[in-house]
Scaffold this active site. Structure first.
Site, PDB file in Angstrom:
ATOM      1  N   LYS A  97      40.854 -46.426  14.451  1.00  0.00           N
ATOM      2  CA  LYS A  97      40.603 -44.416  14.646  1.00  0.00           C
ATOM      3  C   LYS A  97      39.278 -44.056  15.728  1.00  0.00           C
ATOM      4  CE  LYS A  97      36.409 -41.765  12.270  1.00  0.00           C
ATOM      5  NZ  LYS A  97      36.076 -40.942  11.059  1.00  0.00           N
ATOM      6  N   LYS A 155      44.015 -42.888  12.884  1.00  0.00           N
ATOM      7  CA  LYS A 155      43.812 -41.943  12.936  1.00  0.00           C
ATOM      8  C   LYS A 155      43.581 -41.335  13.898  1.00  0.00           C
ATOM      9  CE  LYS A 155      39.573 -39.274  11.245  1.00  0.00           C
ATOM     10  NZ  LYS A 155      38.352 -39.558  10.768  1.00  0.00           N
TER      11      LYS A 155
END
Ligand code: PBG
Ligand code: ZN
Length: 320
Positions: free
Chosen positions: A187, A240
């Site tokens: 992330k 992500k």
């Protein structure tokens, strides 16, 4: 090369990348402060739901063949310890129970503190910084409250070191062996989350998230993040954001065999949605968008377009 492109039937037959409704995950925001659903201004077409409108939304999503939801909660009370996050009467806990009792859905829930702390940080503050290990103690409590409510998949997104391990351990020692963990493994600290932070009322009041989310200028760090999460017990790993990080998605796919989710985040939704709504791009762009993730190697795609794509607004060849 053109022989194989000459007819629609041949093109369709040779298209080896498949996009399926079951591979889509729809994020859903439930808001304890509301009495009816409310559109999120920064994300046209996406709403925050109160419990009643949430039920109707689930009717709608399941009627259109959506199989997976990812829940986010907006509490009515924020404080320095994020105490509303693990209440058995909390908005997410209620939403989990409703979805599990009445629908055949995979119910996933984001686990973080930024919606619940008065600082808007994903963890607790100690000596002016986000403190890793005291935050893990709270994550454990949240995980158990979600599991108690019947969640299928817990998705810890706070990027604290060791979060997957402590959650797995807490679940196993409390008899929740079957509750899965989808780890936000890779992330990056990204401006593409900005619309979400309005949607979930989770923007940091000061500073940023760069001391815990990843630096996109480093190209190899994802390997350590994923190895740690798999060793700590992740069932599904995630990359992500999506679009600016498809190189990483492909690399992860080639190196690891765990189920791989890609989160196409709020900023990606906003860019494409606004371009289509204002006529600068055709709706067919959505098809190209969808295929890019699955071609790169995603098993699951978390996208705010999941509802739009399955609601008959778009005649997508992918779902013919
Ligand atoms: C909470 C969380 C965020 C997103 C998912 N979970 C925000 C953040 O980390 O800043 C982003 C989702 C999106 O932008 O669509 N930690
Ligand atoms: Zn957070």
């Amino acid at each position: 090369m053109r022989r194989s492109r000459a007819s629609i039937t041949m093109r369709d037959s040779l298209a080896d990348v498949k996009v399926r409704r079951d591979s889509l995950v729809m994020p859903v925001f439930v808001d304890e402060n509301l009495r009816e659903k409310k559109e999120i201004q920064e994300m046209r077409g996406i709403y925050r739901y109160d419990i009643n409108s949430y039920r109707k939304h689930l009717d709608h999503l399941t009627a259109n063949g959506i199989r997976n939801i990812l829940l986010f909660g907006i509490p009515s009370h924020k404080d320095s310890t994020g105490s509303a996050s693990y209440s058995s009467e909390g908005i997410v806990q209620k939403a989990i129970a409703i979805a599990r009792e009445n629908y055949s859905l995979n119910v996933m829930a984001d686990l973080c503190l930024c919606e619940y702390t008065d600082t808007g940080q994903c963890g607790l503050i100690r000596n002016g910084a986000v403190d890793n290990d005291s935050t893990l103690k709270v994550y454990e409590k949240i995980a158990l409250s979600y599991a108690q409510a019947g969640v299928n998949v817990i998705a810890p997104s706070g990027m604290m070191d060791g979060q997957v391990g402590v959650i797995r351990n807490a679940l196993d020692t409390s008899g929740f062996n079957n509750t899965m963990i989808m780890a936000y493994s890779v992330k990056y600290a990204s401006t593409l989350y900005n619309p979400f932070r309005y949607a979930a009322d989770s923007a940091p009041r000061e500073g940023d998230r760069k001391s815990y989310q990843m630096d996109y200028r480093r190209s190899q760090e994802w390997i350590d993040e994923i190895e740690l999460d798999i060793n700590e017990g992740a069932d599904i790993i995630m990359v992500k954001p999506g679009l600016f990080y498809l190189d990483i998605v492909r690399s992860v796919r080639e190196r690891f065999h765990k189920p791989l989710a890609v989160y196409s985040v709020s900023g990606e939704y906003v860019m494409i949605r606004n371009a289509i709504d204002s006529g600068f791009l055709p709706q067919e762009t959505l098809e190209e968008y969808l295929y890019s993730f699955f071609r790169a190697g995603a098993d699951l795609l978390i996208t705010y377009f999941a509802d739009y794509l399955t609601s008959g607004n778009v005649s997508l060849a992918a779902f013919r």
